[in-house]
Motif scaffolding. Structure first.
Motif, mmCIF file in Angstrom:
data_model
loop_
_atom_site.group_PDB
_atom_site.id
_atom_site.type_symbol
_atom_site.label_atom_id
_atom_site.label_comp_id
_atom_site.label_asym_id
_atom_site.label_seq_id
_atom_site.Cartn_x
_atom_site.Cartn_y
_atom_site.Cartn_z
ATOM 1 N N ARG A 33 1.850 2.236 -3.351
ATOM 2 C CA ARG A 33 0.987 2.724 -4.218
ATOM 3 C C ARG A 33 0.988 4.122 -4.005
ATOM 4 O O ARG A 33 0.990 5.079 -4.914
ATOM 5 C CB ARG A 33 -0.396 1.995 -4.047
ATOM 6 N N LYS B 119 0.786 -1.158 0.050
ATOM 7 C CA LYS B 119 -0.066 0.152 -0.114
ATOM 8 C C LYS B 119 0.848 1.066 0.006
ATOM 9 O O LYS B 119 0.498 2.284 -0.806
ATOM 10 C CB LYS B 119 -0.913 0.057 1.131
ATOM 11 N N GLU C 129 2.029 7.362 -6.633
ATOM 12 C CA GLU C 129 1.189 8.553 -6.880
ATOM 13 C C GLU C 129 1.980 9.731 -6.679
ATOM 14 O O GLU C 129 1.969 10.786 -7.709
ATOM 15 C CB GLU C 129 0.050 8.486 -5.972
#
Length: 168
Positions: free
Chosen positions: A88, A85, A92
Protein backbone atom coordinates in the motif's frame (compact mmCIF):
# COMPACT_ATOMS: atom_id res chain seq x y z
CA UNK A 1 -4.81 19.28 -44.02
CA UNK A 2 -1.27 20.15 -45.17
CA UNK A 3 -0.55 21.83 -41.87
CA UNK A 4 -1.71 18.97 -39.65
CA UNK A 5 1.73 17.32 -39.17
CA UNK A 6 3.37 20.66 -38.45
CA UNK A 7 0.60 21.63 -36.04
CA UNK A 8 0.91 18.30 -34.21
CA UNK A 9 4.68 18.69 -33.92
CA UNK A 10 4.36 22.23 -32.56
CA UNK A 11 1.67 21.24 -30.06
CA UNK A 12 3.83 18.32 -28.86
CA UNK A 13 6.80 20.66 -28.44
CA UNK A 14 4.65 23.11 -26.47
CA UNK A 15 3.28 20.34 -24.24
CA UNK A 16 6.73 18.94 -23.44
CA UNK A 17 8.16 22.38 -22.77
CA UNK A 18 5.25 23.29 -20.52
CA UNK A 19 5.43 20.06 -18.53
CA UNK A 20 9.18 20.45 -17.95
CA UNK A 21 8.76 23.97 -16.62
CA UNK A 22 5.88 22.93 -14.32
CA UNK A 23 7.69 20.04 -12.59
CA UNK A 24 9.02 21.01 -9.20
CA UNK A 25 12.06 19.79 -7.31
CA UNK A 26 11.42 17.36 -4.46
CA UNK A 27 10.12 18.92 -1.28
CA UNK A 28 12.76 18.94 1.47
CA UNK A 29 11.94 17.25 4.75
CA UNK A 30 10.62 19.30 7.63
CA UNK A 31 13.34 19.40 10.34
CA UNK A 32 11.05 17.67 12.87
CA UNK A 33 10.23 14.94 10.34
CA UNK A 34 13.92 14.59 9.45
CA UNK A 35 14.77 13.89 13.10
CA UNK A 36 12.05 11.25 13.31
CA UNK A 37 13.19 9.63 10.03
CA UNK A 38 16.76 9.48 11.35
CA UNK A 39 15.51 7.88 14.57
CA UNK A 40 13.47 5.39 12.53
CA UNK A 41 16.50 4.42 10.46
CA UNK A 42 18.54 3.84 13.63
CA UNK A 43 15.76 1.71 15.09
CA UNK A 44 15.44 -0.32 11.89
CA UNK A 45 19.21 -0.83 11.72
CA UNK A 46 19.15 -2.15 15.29
CA UNK A 47 16.33 -4.55 14.36
CA UNK A 48 13.44 -2.79 16.09
CA UNK A 49 10.92 -2.52 13.25
CA UNK A 50 8.06 -1.50 15.56
CA UNK A 51 9.93 1.57 16.84
CA UNK A 52 10.96 2.44 13.29
CA UNK A 53 7.35 2.25 12.09
CA UNK A 54 6.25 4.46 14.99
CA UNK A 55 8.90 7.06 14.09
CA UNK A 56 8.00 7.05 10.40
CA UNK A 57 4.29 7.37 11.12
CA UNK A 58 5.00 10.30 13.44
CA UNK A 59 7.08 11.89 10.67
CA UNK A 60 4.12 11.49 8.32
CA UNK A 61 2.07 13.56 10.76
CA UNK A 62 4.47 16.46 10.18
CA UNK A 63 4.73 15.96 6.43
CA UNK A 64 1.89 13.84 5.01
CA UNK A 65 2.56 12.02 1.76
CA UNK A 66 6.30 12.72 1.60
CA UNK A 67 7.88 10.17 -0.72
CA UNK A 68 11.01 9.50 1.35
CA UNK A 69 9.00 8.89 4.51
CA UNK A 70 6.60 6.56 2.71
CA UNK A 71 9.49 4.57 1.22
CA UNK A 72 11.09 4.16 4.65
CA UNK A 73 7.76 3.17 6.17
CA UNK A 74 7.17 0.63 3.41
CA UNK A 75 10.60 -0.90 3.94
CA UNK A 76 10.06 -1.17 7.70
CA UNK A 77 6.66 -2.82 7.32
CA UNK A 78 8.04 -5.20 4.70
CA UNK A 79 10.89 -6.23 7.01
CA UNK A 80 8.35 -6.81 9.76
CA UNK A 81 6.57 -9.29 7.49
CA UNK A 82 3.56 -7.13 6.62
CA UNK A 83 3.93 -7.21 2.85
CA UNK A 84 0.33 -6.15 2.20
CA UNK A 85 0.75 -2.94 4.16
CA UNK A 86 4.13 -2.32 2.51
CA UNK A 87 2.50 -2.71 -0.91
CA UNK A 88 0.00 0.00 0.00
CA UNK A 89 2.81 2.43 0.86
CA UNK A 90 4.79 1.58 -2.27
CA UNK A 91 1.69 2.16 -4.40
CA UNK A 92 1.13 5.55 -2.76
CA UNK A 93 4.64 6.52 -3.85
CA UNK A 94 4.06 5.18 -7.36
CA UNK A 95 0.91 7.30 -7.69
CA UNK A 96 2.98 10.42 -7.05
CA UNK A 97 6.13 9.30 -8.88
CA UNK A 98 5.39 6.47 -11.35
CA UNK A 99 9.05 6.05 -12.26
CA UNK A 100 10.46 5.85 -8.73
CA UNK A 101 12.94 2.98 -8.96
CA UNK A 102 12.99 2.32 -5.22
CA UNK A 103 9.21 2.04 -5.05
CA UNK A 104 9.16 -0.27 -8.09
CA UNK A 105 11.86 -2.44 -6.57
CA UNK A 106 10.31 -2.51 -3.10
CA UNK A 107 6.87 -3.33 -4.48
CA UNK A 108 8.38 -6.14 -6.54
CA UNK A 109 10.20 -7.54 -3.50
CA UNK A 110 7.03 -7.45 -1.42
CA UNK A 111 5.14 -9.19 -4.21
CA UNK A 112 7.86 -11.85 -4.50
CA UNK A 113 7.79 -12.40 -0.73
CA UNK A 114 4.01 -12.87 -0.87
CA UNK A 115 4.36 -15.40 -3.67
CA UNK A 116 3.13 -13.22 -6.57
CA UNK A 117 6.26 -13.94 -8.59
CA UNK A 118 4.71 -13.16 -11.99
CA UNK A 119 3.66 -9.68 -10.86
CA UNK A 120 7.13 -9.17 -9.36
CA UNK A 121 8.63 -10.07 -12.75
CA UNK A 122 6.44 -7.38 -14.35
CA UNK A 123 7.87 -4.88 -11.88
CA UNK A 124 11.36 -6.07 -12.77
CA UNK A 125 10.65 -5.50 -16.46
CA UNK A 126 9.39 -1.97 -15.74
CA UNK A 127 12.39 -1.32 -13.54
CA UNK A 128 14.79 -2.49 -16.23
CA UNK A 129 13.13 -0.12 -18.69
CA UNK A 130 13.59 2.80 -16.31
CA UNK A 131 17.12 2.23 -15.01
CA UNK A 132 18.54 -0.76 -16.88
CA UNK A 133 19.27 -4.29 -15.77
CA UNK A 134 22.49 -3.35 -14.01
CA UNK A 135 21.17 -0.81 -11.48
CA UNK A 136 21.20 -1.84 -7.82
CA UNK A 137 17.38 -1.91 -7.28
CA UNK A 138 16.93 -4.12 -10.36
CA UNK A 139 19.60 -6.55 -9.17
CA UNK A 140 18.06 -6.68 -5.68
CA UNK A 141 14.62 -7.39 -7.13
CA UNK A 142 16.00 -10.08 -9.44
CA UNK A 143 17.66 -11.73 -6.42
CA UNK A 144 14.40 -11.57 -4.43
CA UNK A 145 12.50 -13.16 -7.31
CA UNK A 146 15.15 -15.87 -7.60
CA UNK A 147 14.89 -16.56 -3.85
CA UNK A 148 11.12 -17.00 -4.04
CA UNK A 149 8.41 -16.42 -1.46
CA UNK A 150 9.23 -16.32 2.23
CA UNK A 151 7.87 -19.31 4.12
CA UNK A 152 4.97 -18.55 6.43
CA UNK A 153 5.62 -19.82 9.94
CA UNK A 154 2.75 -21.29 11.91
CA UNK A 155 3.18 -22.45 15.46
CA UNK A 156 1.91 -25.85 16.52
CA UNK A 157 -0.18 -24.23 19.26
CA UNK A 158 -2.07 -22.18 16.68
CA UNK A 159 -3.05 -25.29 14.73
CA UNK A 160 -3.99 -27.59 17.61
CA UNK A 161 -7.62 -27.87 18.60
CA UNK A 162 -8.35 -26.70 22.09
CA UNK A 163 -11.02 -28.95 23.67
CA UNK A 164 -13.69 -27.33 25.76
CA UNK A 165 -15.69 -29.11 28.44
CA UNK A 166 -19.42 -28.47 28.59
CA UNK A 167 -22.06 -29.93 30.81
CA UNK A 168 -25.47 -31.05 29.61
Amino acid sequence: MRYTPAALALSLLAAVTASVSISAPPVPLDPRAAILVADGRKALASGDANAAIDDYEAALAFQPGHVAILLNLAEATRKQGMQGKALRYYREVLEVEPGNIYALSGEGMALAEKGAVERARRNLARLEQVCGANCVPARELAAAIQQGPTPQMVSAEAVQAKPTVTTN
